[in-house]
Motif scaffolding. Structure first.
Motif, mmCIF file in Angstrom:
data_model
loop_
_atom_site.group_PDB
_atom_site.id
_atom_site.type_symbol
_atom_site.label_atom_id
_atom_site.label_comp_id
_atom_site.label_asym_id
_atom_site.label_seq_id
_atom_site.Cartn_x
_atom_site.Cartn_y
_atom_site.Cartn_z
ATOM 1 N N ASN A 1 4.891 3.975 39.733
ATOM 2 C CA ASN A 1 4.269 5.284 39.946
ATOM 3 C C ASN A 1 5.034 6.377 39.202
ATOM 4 O O ASN A 1 6.031 6.096 38.510
ATOM 5 C CB ASN A 1 4.168 5.594 41.447
ATOM 6 C CG ASN A 1 5.535 5.575 42.142
ATOM 7 O OD1 ASN A 1 6.559 5.905 41.538
ATOM 8 N ND2 ASN A 1 5.544 5.200 43.410
ATOM 9 N N GLU A 2 4.616 7.601 39.352
ATOM 10 C CA GLU A 2 5.235 8.706 38.610
ATOM 11 C C GLU A 2 6.705 8.870 38.968
ATOM 12 O O GLU A 2 7.538 9.155 38.101
ATOM 13 C CB GLU A 2 4.473 10.008 38.883
ATOM 14 C CG GLU A 2 3.085 10.062 38.246
ATOM 15 C CD GLU A 2 2.418 11.412 38.439
ATOM 16 O OE1 GLU A 2 3.100 12.348 38.909
ATOM 17 O OE2 GLU A 2 1.221 11.533 38.108
ATOM 18 N N GLU A 3 7.014 8.704 40.240
ATOM 19 C CA GLU A 3 8.410 8.878 40.662
ATOM 20 C C GLU A 3 9.312 7.802 40.078
ATOM 21 O O GLU A 3 10.384 8.097 39.549
ATOM 22 C CB GLU A 3 8.521 8.861 42.185
ATOM 23 C CG GLU A 3 9.969 9.048 42.656
ATOM 24 C CD GLU A 3 10.135 8.957 44.163
ATOM 25 O OE1 GLU A 3 11.280 9.063 44.639
ATOM 26 O OE2 GLU A 3 9.119 8.754 44.864
ATOM 27 N N SER A 4 8.889 6.546 40.160
ATOM 28 C CA SER A 4 9.738 5.467 39.649
ATOM 29 C C SER A 4 9.927 5.595 38.144
ATOM 30 O O SER A 4 11.028 5.376 37.616
ATOM 31 C CB SER A 4 9.152 4.094 40.007
ATOM 32 O OG SER A 4 7.953 3.841 39.306
ATOM 33 N N LYS A 5 8.868 5.960 37.440
ATOM 34 C CA LYS A 5 8.963 6.135 35.984
ATOM 35 C C LYS A 5 9.925 7.272 35.640
ATOM 36 O O LYS A 5 10.781 7.132 34.753
ATOM 37 C CB LYS A 5 7.589 6.435 35.405
ATOM 38 C CG LYS A 5 7.557 6.575 33.881
ATOM 39 C CD LYS A 5 6.153 6.903 33.405
ATOM 40 C CE LYS A 5 6.077 6.968 31.891
ATOM 41 N NZ LYS A 5 6.234 5.644 31.287
ATOM 42 N N ALA A 6 9.816 8.400 36.353
ATOM 43 C CA ALA A 6 10.675 9.557 36.086
ATOM 44 C C ALA A 6 12.135 9.234 36.389
ATOM 45 O O ALA A 6 13.035 9.638 35.645
ATOM 46 C CB ALA A 6 10.219 10.751 36.923
ATOM 47 N N ARG A 7 12.348 8.492 37.465
ATOM 48 C CA ARG A 7 13.725 8.157 37.830
ATOM 49 C C ARG A 7 14.355 7.192 36.832
ATOM 50 O O ARG A 7 15.537 7.319 36.491
ATOM 51 C CB ARG A 7 13.763 7.589 39.243
ATOM 52 C CG ARG A 7 13.451 8.625 40.317
ATOM 53 C CD ARG A 7 13.608 8.087 41.711
ATOM 54 N NE ARG A 7 14.992 7.730 42.003
ATOM 55 C CZ ARG A 7 15.511 7.712 43.222
ATOM 56 N NH1 ARG A 7 14.771 8.071 44.265
ATOM 57 N NH2 ARG A 7 16.766 7.355 43.409
ATOM 58 N N MET A 8 13.574 6.238 36.340
ATOM 59 C CA MET A 8 14.119 5.307 35.360
ATOM 60 C C MET A 8 14.383 6.005 34.029
ATOM 61 O O MET A 8 15.377 5.712 33.353
ATOM 62 C CB MET A 8 13.175 4.118 35.172
ATOM 63 C CG MET A 8 13.033 3.214 36.400
ATOM 64 S SD MET A 8 14.612 2.813 37.217
ATOM 65 C CE MET A 8 15.464 1.957 35.911
ATOM 66 N N GLN A 9 13.527 6.932 33.650
ATOM 67 C CA GLN A 9 13.764 7.676 32.415
ATOM 68 C C GLN A 9 15.006 8.542 32.544
ATOM 69 O O GLN A 9 15.826 8.624 31.619
ATOM 70 C CB GLN A 9 12.554 8.555 32.086
ATOM 71 C CG GLN A 9 12.684 9.300 30.750
ATOM 72 C CD GLN A 9 12.691 8.369 29.560
ATOM 73 O OE1 GLN A 9 11.752 7.622 29.335
ATOM 74 N NE2 GLN A 9 13.768 8.402 28.769
ATOM 75 N N SER A 10 15.174 9.181 33.694
ATOM 76 C CA SER A 10 16.362 9.999 33.934
ATOM 77 C C SER A 10 17.627 9.150 33.908
ATOM 78 O O SER A 10 18.648 9.545 33.337
ATOM 79 C CB SER A 10 16.228 10.713 35.283
ATOM 80 O OG SER A 10 17.377 11.485 35.556
ATOM 81 N N ALA A 11 17.557 7.958 34.506
ATOM 82 C CA ALA A 11 18.712 7.057 34.509
ATOM 83 C C ALA A 11 19.053 6.595 33.097
ATOM 84 O O ALA A 11 20.231 6.494 32.722
ATOM 85 C CB ALA A 11 18.425 5.856 35.404
ATOM 86 N N LEU A 12 18.019 6.323 32.293
ATOM 87 C CA LEU A 12 18.245 5.919 30.900
ATOM 88 C C LEU A 12 18.923 7.033 30.120
ATOM 89 O O LEU A 12 19.881 6.788 29.370
ATOM 90 C CB LEU A 12 16.909 5.551 30.250
ATOM 91 C CG LEU A 12 16.932 5.191 28.763
ATOM 92 C CD1 LEU A 12 17.837 4.002 28.497
ATOM 93 C CD2 LEU A 12 15.515 4.910 28.261
ATOM 94 N N ASN A 13 18.438 8.249 30.307
ATOM 95 C CA ASN A 13 19.031 9.396 29.604
ATOM 96 C C ASN A 13 20.486 9.604 30.011
ATOM 97 O O ASN A 13 21.329 9.974 29.185
ATOM 98 C CB ASN A 13 18.225 10.659 29.897
ATOM 99 C CG ASN A 13 16.811 10.593 29.346
ATOM 100 O OD1 ASN A 13 16.504 9.768 28.486
ATOM 101 N ND2 ASN A 13 15.941 11.453 29.849
ATOM 102 N N GLU A 14 20.772 9.387 31.289
ATOM 103 C CA GLU A 14 22.138 9.574 31.789
ATOM 104 C C GLU A 14 23.070 8.469 31.321
ATOM 105 O O GLU A 14 24.222 8.713 30.958
ATOM 106 C CB GLU A 14 22.127 9.617 33.323
ATOM 107 C CG GLU A 14 23.498 9.816 33.948
ATOM 108 C CD GLU A 14 23.473 9.811 35.467
ATOM 109 O OE1 GLU A 14 24.547 9.954 36.082
ATOM 110 O OE2 GLU A 14 22.373 9.637 36.054
ATOM 111 N N CYS A 15 22.568 7.250 31.309
ATOM 112 C CA CYS A 15 23.416 6.092 31.000
ATOM 113 C C CYS A 15 23.683 5.902 29.510
ATOM 114 O O CYS A 15 24.729 5.355 29.127
ATOM 115 C CB CYS A 15 22.775 4.815 31.547
ATOM 116 S SG CYS A 15 22.906 4.592 33.322
ATOM 117 N N MET A 16 22.765 6.332 28.650
ATOM 118 C CA MET A 16 22.874 5.978 27.240
ATOM 119 C C MET A 16 24.166 6.475 26.576
ATOM 120 O O MET A 16 24.827 5.689 25.871
ATOM 121 C CB MET A 16 21.644 6.467 26.475
ATOM 122 C CG MET A 16 21.613 5.981 25.027
ATOM 123 S SD MET A 16 21.639 4.166 24.876
ATOM 124 C CE MET A 16 19.957 3.756 25.352
#
Length: 252
Positions: A149-164
């Motif tokens: 859903n929108e929340e899971s997608k947004a959270r995974m994108q945020s985590a990717l941006n933070e982790c990279m």
């Protein structure tokens, strides 16, 4: 063993050792029971890999020396990258860290199977199955949550941006790297990073996530030279709680 080879094995082992302890913190806290078991199992694998590599550094009294190097070094003597030192945070962060690190780890060991240093080549071949499970597990949940859903997608994108930016620190150069490459023990970290990007990019796209612009990011480096995040020292203190209380204890 040359100093260059020692440095290469040590930093590879330190990454696994620290991340193994971090992943173990999910035991009993996972979003569902199977994830408790999965993260605990992968944590055990990581610590086991580190233990084998620590022992590889010594020709005599390997068990005792490996214990010392794991539990009795100062913070500044560790060579782990910052990514593995970070607290577990929310599940999205730990899952993304797991995805980014384990693809680098699997690629590293796949390359090491052709290493001119036979103990490393043997080690890599022995544990390739475990690493295949690690990346399969990470890919499954990255794709599932990225396309949720929108929340899971947004959270995974945020985590990717933070982790990279932290993940780019996996590939920080270390002392003696040119010698390791020249002796065909391993490829350069720069080459490994490029192969890693080629592997993770299509998976990130399959998850419906946007790959950060690597060229615009500043890698979080320093770990290979002993400059660590504020999170490593408290973790080491916690890891050493028992051994510090009973410093003269021996194995039965």
């Amino acid at each position: 063993m040359t100093p260059a080879l020692y440095n290469f094995i040590l930093k590879t082992a330190d990454d696994c050792f620290v991340l193994g302890h971090r992943n173990s913190e999910w035991t009993g806290l996972g979003p569902f029971m199977e994830e408790d078991i999965s993260f605990a199992s992968m944590a055990q694998d990581k610590i086991g890999h580190a233990w084998m590599m620590y022992k590889m550094l010594f020709t005599e009294n390997a068990e005792d020396e490996a214990e010392k190097i794991a539990f009795r070094r100062d913070e500044k003597d560790f060579t782990s990258c910052h990514l593995v030192e970070m607290p577990i945070g929310e599940y999205d962060f730990s899952l993304m860290r797991h995805f980014l690190f384990d693809h680098a780890d699997q690629l590293r060991y796949a390359t090491l199977m052709n290493s001119s240093f036979e103990p490393l080549a043997h080690f890599a071949k022995k544990f390739k199955g475990e690493l295949k499970f690690h990346t399969m597990h990470a890919d499954t949940f990255i794709i599932q949550l990225g396309n949720g859903n929108e929340e899971s997608k947004a959270r995974m994108q945020s985590a990717l941006n933070e982790c990279m930016p932290l993940a780019l620190g996996i590939f920080e150069s270390y002392e003696g790297e040119n010698e390791i490459v020249a002796e065909k023990i391993f490829i350069s970290e720069k080459e490994l990073q490029q192969k890693w990007i080629e592997i993770i990019s299509p998976i990130i796209a399959q998850a419906g996530l946007k790959m950060p612009d690597i060229t615009a990011l500043q890698a979080v480096n320093g770990g290979r030279k002993g400059y660590h995040s504020e999170h490593l020292k408290p973790l080491l203190i916690e890891m050493r709680e028992v051994i510090n209380q009973f410093p003269e204890a021996t194995q039965w």
